[in-house]
Design an enzyme around this catalytic site. Structure first.
Site, PDB file in Angstrom:
ATOM      1  N   LYS A  92       7.019   2.451   3.327  1.00  0.00           N
ATOM      2  CA  LYS A  92       7.825   3.689   2.837  1.00  0.00           C
ATOM      3  C   LYS A  92       6.469   4.921   3.080  1.00  0.00           C
ATOM      4  O   LYS A  92       6.733   5.489   3.924  1.00  0.00           O
ATOM      5  CB  LYS A  92       8.396   3.832   2.237  1.00  0.00           C
ATOM      6  CG  LYS A  92       9.919   3.528   1.311  1.00  0.00           C
ATOM      7  CD  LYS A  92      10.505   4.022   0.314  1.00  0.00           C
ATOM      8  CE  LYS A  92      11.970   3.402   0.575  1.00  0.00           C
ATOM      9  NZ  LYS A  92      11.931   2.125  -0.066  1.00  0.00           N
ATOM     10  N   GLU A 114      14.891  13.331  -1.993  1.00  0.00           N
ATOM     11  CA  GLU A 114      15.580  12.208  -2.750  1.00  0.00           C
ATOM     12  C   GLU A 114      14.652  11.230  -3.488  1.00  0.00           C
ATOM     13  O   GLU A 114      14.688  10.269  -2.378  1.00  0.00           O
ATOM     14  CB  GLU A 114      16.959  12.227  -2.520  1.00  0.00           C
ATOM     15  CG  GLU A 114      17.449  11.302  -1.147  1.00  0.00           C
ATOM     16  CD  GLU A 114      16.173  11.320  -0.443  1.00  0.00           C
ATOM     17  OE1 GLU A 114      16.155  12.312   0.290  1.00  0.00           O
ATOM     18  OE2 GLU A 114      15.920  10.238   0.617  1.00  0.00           O
ATOM     19  N   SER A 380       9.388  -6.269   3.644  1.00  0.00           N
ATOM     20  CA  SER A 380       8.835  -4.571   3.220  1.00  0.00           C
ATOM     21  C   SER A 380       8.267  -4.500   2.399  1.00  0.00           C
ATOM     22  O   SER A 380       7.513  -2.970   2.450  1.00  0.00           O
ATOM     23  CB  SER A 380      10.517  -3.984   3.412  1.00  0.00           C
ATOM     24  OG  SER A 380      11.215  -4.561   2.353  1.00  0.00           O
TER      25      SER A 380
END
Ligand SMILES: *Cc1c(COP(=O)(O)O)cnc(C)c1O
Length: 395
Positions: A92, A114, A380
């Site tokens: 991310k 969010e 990930s």
């Protein structure tokens, strides 16, 4: 940067998916964001600054690792792209740094985002800290309690946490509230979406920032294995890590692509979050995608043991890749993911995030059928955040 990023059409559609279903005032602002992004993408200075941050701050390139022990046991050559080694522990940070740079370029002073499990909130709060931006994170009240370590991290990083009390008090409502706040503050704030979802241009922007994964992985496979992988596997929540690694291989027709969706506890509505497998065309949060729906056509509650995967919609590019048959979408249950979590930990000394464990579990299944072939898995994120929970359900 990447030549392989397939752009949407002018209105933001990949085939029939995507688009921009927004009130008129926000449509104009999103058009500004689109223009600014298209300029930034061609701007050498912008890319230099981004690449420098990715290298010196986030720790890129992340390595590709050949998993010898797993490969010997399962009979296929299994490789991992180690996004778990990035600063803040997942992929991310790649798009959060990009979004923050874009916000600064547009003269904005605040990021609004969010978060569900808090991973995107932490990455956004991190990017805001280093870039000197204010940061408001909207989070369902249920998640604020459940994900205390990430809430504490965000606070330490200087973010302002807004606890959302409406509806089921989880991710969907957090997105709704963040959007309402953003629509009042967009003169000075930028929305920082957490996946390859949302109204155009966000799916395109997120793919661009995540395409670094696929670009690196393709080169690293050629260097390490001497050839491209036969199969590339990634988990799909909203689809950002998957589209990031897929983008490096989209033009290599021989490379098969697999997006792994969470089957959770089963096939019934409410038991899983497999939007491509069980969803129908619908509109959520301003874009068209395959959407899990109840009998009345409303967005259904999504569930997965991996909170980063439980969103009822999915990125429009994945819906398109499914429709044209370029990528396969498959499912893995909670229990299969937890088994894979332990298998990777025991055999390779790598504790994966529960989200990533879905990709690992599918890769191990695939290895049975594809003996001797090369499977590249996008790892990930790391599993530190999941340890307490996994120990609480299984010894
Ligand atoms: C958030 C998250 C995901 C799911 O998001 P995508 O946009 O589908 O990539 C997957 N893995 C990890 C570790 C995450 O934190």
């Amino acid at each position: 940067m990447s030549k392989n990023v397939i752009l949407p059409d002018e209105k933001g559609y990949f085939g029939k998916f995507g688009g921009n279903y927004l009130p008129e005032n926000l449509k104009i602002e999103f058009e500004n964001i689109t223009q600014e992004f298209l300029n930034a993408k061609e701007d050498e200075k912008f890319n230099e600054e981004l690449n420098s941050l990715l290298k010196h701050y986030a720790g890129r390139p992340s390595p590709v690792y050949y998993a010898k022990n797993l490969s010997e046991k399962y009979g296929a050559d299994i490789y991992f792209k180690r996004e778990d080694l990035n600063h803040t522990g997942a992929h991310k940070i790649n798009h959060s740094l990009g979004e923050a740079l874009l916000a600064k370029r547009m003269g904005k002073t605040k990021l609004i985002a969010e978060t569900g499990a808090g991973q995107h909130g932490v990455a956004t709060a991190t990017a805001a800290a280093i870039m000197g931006l204010k940061c408001d994170i909207y989070m369902g009240a249920v998640d604020v309690v459940k994900e205390k370590p990430n809430v504490d991290r965000m606070k330490i990083l200087g973010a302002n946490i807004i606890s959302v009390e409406s509806g089921t008090k989880t991710l969907k409502e957090a997105v709704d509230e963040a959007f309402i706040a953003y629509s009042k503050e967009y003169d000075t704030a930028m929305y920082a979406i957490g996946s390859a979802v949302g109204p155009h241009p966000f799916p395109m922007i997120i793919e661009y920032f995540q395409s670094v994964i696929g670009r690196e992985a393709r080169e690293q496979m050629l260097e390490l294995a001497g050839t491209l992988p036969d199969h590339v596997v990634a988990c799909v929540g909203g689809g950002s890590n998957a589209i990031g690694i897929f983008s490096g291989f989209l033009n290599d027709e021989k490379v098969k692509l697999y997006g792994v969706e969470p089957l959770g506890k089963g096939v019934k509505t409410g038991e899983n979050a497999a939007s491509i497998t069980y969803g129908k065309e619908g509109i959520l949060h301003g874009f068209k995608c395959l959407l899990l729906q109840d009998e009345n056509g409303n967005p259904a509650n999504a569930y997965s043991v991996a909170s980063g995967l439980d969103y009822p919609g999915v990125g429009p590019k994945h819906c398109y890749l499914k429709e044209i048959g370029r990528a396969n979408y498959v499912t893995i249950t909670d229990n299969e993911a937890i088994d894979a979590f332990y298998e990777l930990s025991h055999l390779e000394g790598i504790i994966p995030a529960l989200e990533s464990s879905h990709a690992v579990a599918y890769a191990l299944k695939l290895a049975h059928e594809k003996q001797g072939e090369k499977i590249l898995v996008n790892l990930s994120g790391r599993g530190d955040k999941d340890i307490e929970f996994v120990l609480s359900i299984k010894e």
